[in-house]
Design a protein around this motif. Structure first.
Motif, mmCIF file in Angstrom:
data_model
loop_
_atom_site.group_PDB
_atom_site.id
_atom_site.type_symbol
_atom_site.label_atom_id
_atom_site.label_comp_id
_atom_site.label_asym_id
_atom_site.label_seq_id
_atom_site.Cartn_x
_atom_site.Cartn_y
_atom_site.Cartn_z
ATOM 1 N N PHE A 115 0.818 -1.207 0.000
ATOM 2 C CA PHE A 115 0.000 0.000 0.000
ATOM 3 C C PHE A 115 0.854 1.259 0.000
ATOM 4 O O PHE A 115 2.049 1.239 0.311
ATOM 5 N N ASN A 116 0.212 2.376 -0.309
ATOM 6 C CA ASN A 116 0.886 3.669 -0.228
ATOM 7 C C ASN A 116 1.045 4.080 1.235
ATOM 8 O O ASN A 116 0.093 4.019 2.019
ATOM 9 N N VAL A 117 2.257 4.493 1.593
ATOM 10 C CA VAL A 117 2.537 5.078 2.903
ATOM 11 C C VAL A 117 3.345 6.347 2.658
ATOM 12 O O VAL A 117 3.883 6.527 1.560
ATOM 13 N N GLN A 195 -0.096 0.205 10.658
ATOM 14 C CA GLN A 195 -1.063 1.259 10.374
ATOM 15 C C GLN A 195 -1.565 1.159 8.939
ATOM 16 O O GLN A 195 -2.752 1.366 8.665
ATOM 17 N N SER A 196 -0.664 0.807 8.003
ATOM 18 C CA SER A 196 -1.076 0.684 6.600
ATOM 19 C C SER A 196 -2.073 -0.451 6.423
ATOM 20 O O SER A 196 -3.000 -0.351 5.611
ATOM 21 N N ASP A 199 -5.379 0.839 7.776
ATOM 22 C CA ASP A 199 -5.936 1.858 6.891
ATOM 23 C C ASP A 199 -6.467 1.279 5.588
ATOM 24 O O ASP A 199 -7.229 1.950 4.877
ATOM 25 N N ASN A 200 -6.032 0.064 5.250
ATOM 26 C CA ASN A 200 -6.438 -0.555 3.986
ATOM 27 C C ASN A 200 -7.125 -1.897 4.234
ATOM 28 O O ASN A 200 -6.934 -2.849 3.479
#
Length: 281
Positions: A115-117, A195-196, A199-200
């Protein structure tokens, strides 16, 4: 003379047999988005070098604390894929195994995940640079119907998110033992990765998805598998329940086994058969 001819024919047959086989190789994609080069391992089916034809593609994702070689070195994917194709149950296909390894010890730590971080937009890289580069370099039939995605654990979570968020890209999606919600309990991963994942969360995404987005998700052929002794069993059941509640067709399997390579080796043949059925439509 007859003996010499027989020996020559046997030797020729051995050479032809040795040449008629699949192979794997490493392909490197330079990324402006990430500012680095990223490797992937690519499985090319028997006949790729001779046929000149294009092939469907399966993107096969590794898990946390892994890298792009996991499926070949730990999961025996080449042998399993060769056997499943030779049986006639699966189509010859190209299998691309990308790298989402972290930069720390045992491939964990900084920049692990799909994912984007902040400072590391991996998902953007995957769709804007990685897929176009791979499908330009290899003879891949680059359309939704002939493109599938699967993965285990962290890669199962990536599979679900990518297909939920980009349903126009993939014809089939097959999370295996997927990390489909926030990590259950403390794990030895850094806070940014955890956290990623939260969040996803595919479970949260599916629960909160507007009704007008569901038709896109329904256009994907879904197949989800998780062992009954897997520590991620609950998020997989939650995902299955939400899919049913939101009227999204899927095939779901829960069978005996845990979060192990031995389990995933038994799952991969079914994934290959399932995605092949989608390629044939």
């Amino acid at each position: 003379m007859k003996k010499l001819l027989t020996t020559t024919l046997l030797a020729l047959a051995a050479v032809l047999t040795a040449g008629a086989q699949s192979r794997t190789e490493v392909y490197t994609v330079p990324s402006k988005i990430l500012g680095v080069e990223k490797n992937c391992t690519v499985y090319l089916p028997d006949g790729y070098g001779r046929s000149g034809e294009s092939y469907p593609v399966l993107y096969l994702l590794h898990g946390a604390s892994g890298c792009h070689t996991d499926w070949t070195l730990k999961g025996y994917m080449r042998r399993i894929t060769d056997e499943t194709v030779a049986s006639g149950m699966a189509r010859p296909m190209i299998v691309v195994m990308p790298d989402a390894a972290g930069e720390g010890e045992n491939y964990t730590g900084r920049h692990m995940g799909y994912f984007n971080v902040p400072g590391w937009n991996y998902e953007q890289f995957f769709f804007e640079e990685f897929i176009p580069a791979v499908e330009k370099h290899y003879r891949i039939t680059g359309d939704k119907a002939h493109r599938a995605i699967s993965g285990l654990s962290m890669g199962g979570g990536g599979t679900a998110v990518y297909a939920l968020r980009h349903p126009e890209v993939f014809g089939s999606a097959c999370p295996m033992s997927g990390l489909l919600d926030a990590l259950p309990g403390p794990r030895n991963y850094d806070d940014a990765f955890q956290q990623s994942v939260a969040d996803n969360s595919p479970v949260v995404m599916l629960r909160e998805m507007p009704d007008d987005k569901l038709d896109g998700v329904r256009s994907v052929r879904w197949w989800v598998d998780c062992g009954d002794d897997d520590f991620l069993w609950k998020s997989n059941v939650d995902f299955y329940t939400l899919m049913r509640e939101r009227n999204i067709p899927l095939q779901y399997r829960m069978r005996d086994g845990g979060h192990t390579w031995r389990y995933w080796e038994t799952v991969l043949p079914d994934v290959l058969v399932f995605v092949s059925a989608g390629f044939d439509k």
